[in-house]
Structure formats: structure tokens, C-alpha cells
Write an enzyme that holds these catalytic residues in place. Structure first.
Site, PDB file in Angstrom:
ATOM      1  N   ASP A  34       0.833  -1.361   0.006  1.00  0.00           N
ATOM      2  CA  ASP A  34      -0.132   0.109  -0.091  1.00  0.00           C
ATOM      3  C   ASP A  34       0.915   1.186  -0.026  1.00  0.00           C
ATOM      4  O   ASP A  34       1.019   1.903   1.108  1.00  0.00           O
ATOM      5  CB  ASP A  34      -0.731  -0.220   1.303  1.00  0.00           C
ATOM      6  CG  ASP A  34      -2.019   1.247   1.382  1.00  0.00           C
ATOM      7  OD1 ASP A  34      -2.141   1.810   0.144  1.00  0.00           O
ATOM      8  OD2 ASP A  34      -2.429   1.510   2.306  1.00  0.00           O
TER       9      ASP A  34
HETATM   10  C1  SPV Z   1      -6.788   1.927   4.279  1.00  0.00           C
HETATM   11  O1  SPV Z   1      -7.520   1.029   4.642  1.00  0.00           O
HETATM   12  O2  SPV Z   1      -6.153   1.716   3.326  1.00  0.00           O
HETATM   13  C2  SPV Z   1      -6.420   2.899   5.003  1.00  0.00           C
HETATM   14  C3  SPV Z   1      -6.773   2.874   6.461  1.00  0.00           C
HETATM   15  O3  SPV Z   1      -6.067   3.781   4.534  1.00  0.00           O
HETATM   16  S1  SPV Z   1      -5.095   2.434   7.109  1.00  0.00           S
HETATM   17  O4  SPV Z   1      -4.914   1.009   6.443  1.00  0.00           O
HETATM   18  O5  SPV Z   1      -5.487   1.966   8.618  1.00  0.00           O
HETATM   19  O6  SPV Z   1      -4.299   3.387   7.012  1.00  0.00           O
HETATM   20 MG    MG Z   2      -5.348   3.505   2.659  1.00  0.00          MG
END
Ligand code: SPV
Ligand code: MG
Length: 578
Positions: free
Chosen positions: A77
Site C-alpha cells: 500500500d
Molecule cells: C486503508 O484501509 O487503506 C486505510 C486505513 O487507509 S489504514 O490502512 O489504517 O491506513
Molecule cells: Mg489507505
């Protein structure tokens, strides 16, 4: 995809704003593809008391997370999944759901990229996008070791303002996500940013923390409400309790949070189950032990709408199923009458031929693909659509041989009707709805007759369920057949086969393959007798199918049909026909 859960983009778009305006507190569930979205969209739990639902819970909407959208593609991510791919996921989710959608927009990129992203989300019917006040390229907020760089809050607010101005609707919302706690800053910094965003065109605030205690969030909420009171501006507040997961959502709601997002749980559930199943199969060398972690294929079929498709297909196919009427048998009961040299289909019942009565019923049901197989005599029928086949060997062969003369017709499934019965529309309508491989229509009234009243030519049926249950419904109910034949002792029989049956395409395929394998043998042993295949009746091949493990269902009826074997049957029927 299932066609059940759909909504037009304009209706979906307005949902979040509408809910928040009415003060509703919202629970949102993560989705990363069509299937996870379907599950989030349709999950519901309810509590009943005295048969009445007194409480029921479901999610109010869906969160398209960057973490799980990336992970589902096997990516980290870190903003590496491009916008087209994100939009593809969002569209996939929108197409199979009817609840509101909130999209995780990461940092939103630079201002103009964000304007274009928002304009696309708005057209897809997304209710809101959340962007975080970090610098591009961002890192996920849950990894404590990640280096986080915050964006200048004024630059960030301007980006939101520009996108708001580019939006066509008043309903599309943009939430400003405060990442101060994630980047190691204190409450003061978070509140300072909240004030800037409250004064921007942002529609709401998202506050994030990755600690296992909710303290940061609770402190922020207190500071935020003070700020709202001070500025006179109140905007909805969102949070993601992934790490502080011991707190109930109702506690967060009562503290002042408006939207609680379960941001990654569908993907984590799938990930764990997939890992367990893979390891289990490797460890055991088979999948049996993995069963507790698996949904059945049927459950998946149900959720994605496959069962709806097959049900509709079956309805369509009802009309296309060829009808085969077997009317080549010997008319022994009419030996002393003017019909002695005729096919049974030509006998007259109250001024109308038996075949015409059958054709009337079929026509009313829209069944037009009809083949009649006769032995002696010509059918005196005007119906041009009727296809007639002559069984020239009718004196030396039986009903299976006659049926196989229409082999080309029956390959894709068919409905079989004996030529010596009359029947009502309802009966055939119900049979058409059946979609098992082979369904035969049976009548239980033989049980009311004295043993000697049952003709030796009656096809008797033994059912597995008959003996197991005392509660039976008629018409659409089916039971598993375990034996069929004229040689069954009537005291062991449960039903009489009335001479109407439906074979699905697969059922027809089974029948033909068993028939051809029997043809390759010289003679076949059926119970005590040895029969030549030419001497097979329909009940003989059905019994052979049972012996070979095919499943045959009996559809039970107790009225709406009669057989015509002799002049006495005709006068009985004529008494009943108005
Ligand atoms: C996501 O779900 O991608 C978010 C929330 O941005 S977190 O992963 O907690 O940052
Ligand atoms: Mg996110």
C-alpha cells in the site's frame, strides 16, 4: 455477478450526505472486489423473540481501502496501484451492491489529479472520498516502522477546495484525513490541522491513530468538539478502529464519531483462510481436512447469482423442451372395437381424439416441439407442427425402442408422455419447473386400491422418502426413487408412474449412454428376468439408470390425469368431462 443488488449512481451518490444530515451513525465495511463487496453489502444478523425479529444489524456502506485494494493485487500500500486500476475495483464493487461507497483516495496526488479522480468517482456514484494529509508517495499508516511525511495543511486544504469546485453535485463529499498521530505529532498539531480543514470546503474529518488504545482518538474528539463550538462549524467525524479494536462502535458513536470504518477485515479474513487451506492441502495430500475453512461451491453460486441464472434458464427452457408422445403400444383393451386397428392416440373421448386433447394442453403451455411415435394406423391430425415417426416394428418392440426412434430430438433433454393418458395443464406446468436430471410423475392413489385391482402392467414405484416421512406435499414436491417396475409387489410400492417424465439435458445424456452401453451387450439381466433391449419398456431403462447410480426424482400428484386402456376407461372419463 448477481442482478439483485443494484442502484443507479445518482441515488447512491446522495446516500452518505442524507444519512449524516439525519444524524445517523454509520458502520462501514471494507471491500476489495465484487465478492467481498457482495458479502459486506448483504451480511445481516438478527435477533428474534417469539418468531419476531426484534433487532437486526447490517453495514451501512462500503469502504474501498487502498491497503486491501493493493494487497488483493499482491501489491504494497504505497500508491503503486494506478488510478485506472483503483477505478476498475470501485466499478466492480458498485456493479454488485446497493449501499453507499466511500473511497480511500490516499493523498489524492497533486491538485489536478485529484480533481479528475473526484469527477470520475462522482460519475460512478461514490458518496465520498477520503484523502490523507501526507506527502505523495505515501506509506500505509499501520506500519509503525514506516517513515511518514506530512503535507503542509494549507496546501492540502487548497487541493480539497479545488476538487470540491470541480464537482458537479452538492452530494459528493470529501473528507480530510488527519495523519498527525501517525507521523508522531501530538494532539495540538492534529487540532491545528482540524481547524484549517474545518475552514476549508472539506465535508468532514477523518482522524487516524495506530495505537492499541483509543486515547489519542478520544483526546482528539474532545478537542475537536471544543473547536467546533469555538468556530461554529461542525463537520462529521470518521475513524478506523483497526488497532484499538477492543472498543465497540457504539462507544465511538456515543463519544461523537459519526462513521466507523472496518477498513481491512474482509481481506484479512480471506488471507487467513487461504493460507490455512493451502497449508492443510499440502499437509494432508487432500482437501478434506480444509473443509471447515471453505465455503461450499453452492454458497458461492448463491451469492454471485449463479442459481438465479440457472433458475431463469430452466424457465426459458421449459418452452423449448421437445415433447415425445409414445403411442406405438398395442391397444389390447380395444380389440373388440372399431379402434382395434388404430393407434391409441386416435380413440375418441367425448367427440375429441385423445391426441387432440393432449395437443390442446401442450399448445396452451406454449409447447410446440412435439413428436408423436405411433405403431399401427395413421394419426388423423391436422396439426402441421406435429412430427410423426412410425415404429414399423411395433409388434416386436417396446416403448424404449419407440423412444429411441426420436434419438436426435431427445439429446438436449425432453418431456416424455405416454400416448394413452389425458392430463391437465397444471401437472405439466409443475413438471416443467423441475430441474433435476430425471423427474417422473407419480400418483400415490394405488395405496387406496386393493392389491388385485392393480393391473399387472402398472409401473410401480418405490420411494426413499415415502417410508421416512409422514408429511408430504403434493405437486411440486419430489422424492428420490429407489425402484421402478411392473414386477414390484404392490404391497411394497408407494406410487404408480403415470407415464409422464422430464429428462434434463444431463438426464437425457445419461439415458442415452446407458442405452448404448446396453445395446453393446446381447441381453441384459433385470432382476430375475433376462430381457432383450428391444423388449425394454421405459420403466426398464429407468430401473437400469437407478442400478447404475443415476438419481431419479418422483413428482407426486394425486389428481389431474387418467389413463385410457379400454372402452370402460373412456366412459368413466366422459362422465367427468363437462
Ligand atoms: C486503508 O484501509 O487503506 C486505510 C486505513 O487507509 S489504514 O490502512 O489504517 O491506513
Ligand atoms: Mg489507505
Amino acid at each position: 455477478m448477481t442482478l439483485r443488488y443494484r442502484i443507479l449512481p445518482s441515488e447512491r451518490l446522495a446516500m452518505l450526505k442524507l444519512f449524516l444530515q439525519t444524524g445517523r451513525k454509520l458502520r462501514i465495511m471494507e471491500a476489495h472486489d465484487g465478492l467481498s463487496a457482495l458479502i459486506a453489502n448483504t451480511s445481516v444478523i438478527s435477533r428474534e423473540q417469539s418468531g419476531k425479529v426484534i433487532e437486526s444489524h447490517q453495514f451501512d456502506g462500503l469502504w474501498v481501502s487502498s491497503l486491501t485494494d493493493s494487497a488483493a493485487k499482491g501489491h504494497p500500500d504505497t500508491g503503486v496501484v494506478d488510478v485506472s486500476s483503483r477505478l476498475q475495483t470501485i466499478q466492480e464493487i458498485a456493479l454488485v451492491t446497493n449501499k453507499l461507497i466511500i473511497v480511500d483516495g490516499d493523498t489524492g496526488g497533486e491538485s489536478s489529479q485529484f480533481e479528475y479522480f473526484c469527477s470520475k468517482l462522482e460519475c460512478l456514484g461514490v458518496s465520498a472520498v477520503v484523502i490523507e494529509d501526507k506527502q505523495y508517495p505515501k506509506r500505509n499508516s499501520l506500519e509503525l516502522g514506516a517513515i511518514q511525511h506530512l503535507e503542509d495543511p494549507k496546501v492540502f486544504a487548497k487541493k480539497i477546495n479545488r476538487a470540491k469546485e470541480a464537482c458537479l453535485s452538492k452530494e459528493f463529499m470529501i473528507f480530510a484525513r488527519i495523519e498527525s498521530f501517525i507521523a508522531g505529532y501530538d494532539l495540538k498539531e492534529a487540532i491545528k490541522r482540524a481547524e484549517i480543514y474545518l475552514n476549508s470546503q472539506a465535508d468532514g474529518i477523518f482522524i487516524h491513530s495506530n495505537l492499541s488504545s483509543p486515547n489519542q482518538i478520544y483526546q482528539f474528539i474532545d478537542g475537536y468538539y471544543e473547536l467546533c463550538a469555538h468556530t461554529g462549524i461542525k463537520k462529521p467525524l470518521m475513524c478506523v478502529p483497526t488497532t484499538y479494536n477492543q472498543i465497540y462502535d457504539h462507544e465511538l458513536f456515543s463519544k461523537g464519531i459519526d462513521v466507523v470504518i472496518y477498513a481491512n477485515h474482509n481481506l484479512r479474513a480471506a488471507h487467513k483462510a487461504m493460507r490455512q487451506v493451502s497449508n492443510s492441502i499440502l499437509a494432508h495430500g487432500r482437501s478434506f481436512e480444509a473443509t471447515p475453512y471453505l465455503s461450499s461451491v453452492k454458497e458461492i453460486f448463491e451469492d454471485v447469482g449463479f442459481l438465479d441464472v440457472t433458475a431463469k434458464d430452466a424457465q426459458d427452457e421449459e418452452k423449448q423442451f421437445p415433447i415425445i408422445i409414445l403411442s406405438a403400444g398395442k391397444t389390447l383393451g380395444f380389440i373388440d372395437t372399431k379402434f382395434k386397428d388404430q393407434s391409441i392416440c386416435n380413440v375418441n373421448i367425448k367427440g375429441k381424439k385423445l391426441i387432440d386433447r393432449q395437443l390442446d394442453v401442450l399448445k396452451n403451455l406454449g409447447l410446440n416441439d412435439i413428436t408423436l411415435i405411433i405403431g399401427k394406423g395413421e394419426p388423423q391430425i391436422k396439426n402441421k407442427q406435429l412430427h410423426v415417426i412410425h415404429n414399423k416394428d411395433y409388434t416386436t418392440t417396446k416403448s424404449l425402442f419407440s423412444l429411441l426412434l426420436a434419438e436426435e430430438k431427445i439429446k438436449q433433454g425432453f418431456i416424455l408422455i405416454f400416448g394413452d393418458i389425458i392430463f391437465e395443464e397444471e401437472l405439466l406446468r409443475n413438471l416443467s419447473k423441475q430441474n433435476k436430471d430425471v423427474v417422473i410423475v407419480v400418483d400415490p392413489t394405488i395405496n387406496l386400491k386393493a392389491k388385485k385391482q392393480i393391473k399387472s402392467s402398472t409401473d410401480l414405484v418405490v420411494s426413499a422418502n415415502y417410508r421416512a416421512s409422514t408429511l408430504r406435499k403434493l405437486n411440486m414436491d419430489t422424492e428420490r426413487v429407489i425402484d421402478i417396475g411392473t414386477d414390484i409387489d404392490p404391497s411394497n410400492a408407494d406410487y404408480e408412474f403415470i407415464g409422464i417424465a422430464k429428462f434434463s439435458p444431463h438426464g437425457a445424456e445419461l439415458l442415452l449412454s446407458i442405452y448404448h452401453s446396453l445395446c453393446n451387450k446381447k441381453s441384459i439381466k433385470i432382476e430375475k428376468n433376462t430381457k432383450n433391449i428391444l423388449q425394454y419398456d421405459i420403466s426398464d431403462i429407468l430401473r437400469e439408470m437407478l442400478v447404475q447410480g443415476c438419481s431419479i426424482e418422483a413428482m407426486i400428484i394425486n389428481k389431474g390425469w387418467a389413463e385410457i386402456h379400454n372402452p370402460e376407461d373412456i366412459s368413466n372419463i366422459e362422465g367427468l368431462i363437462k
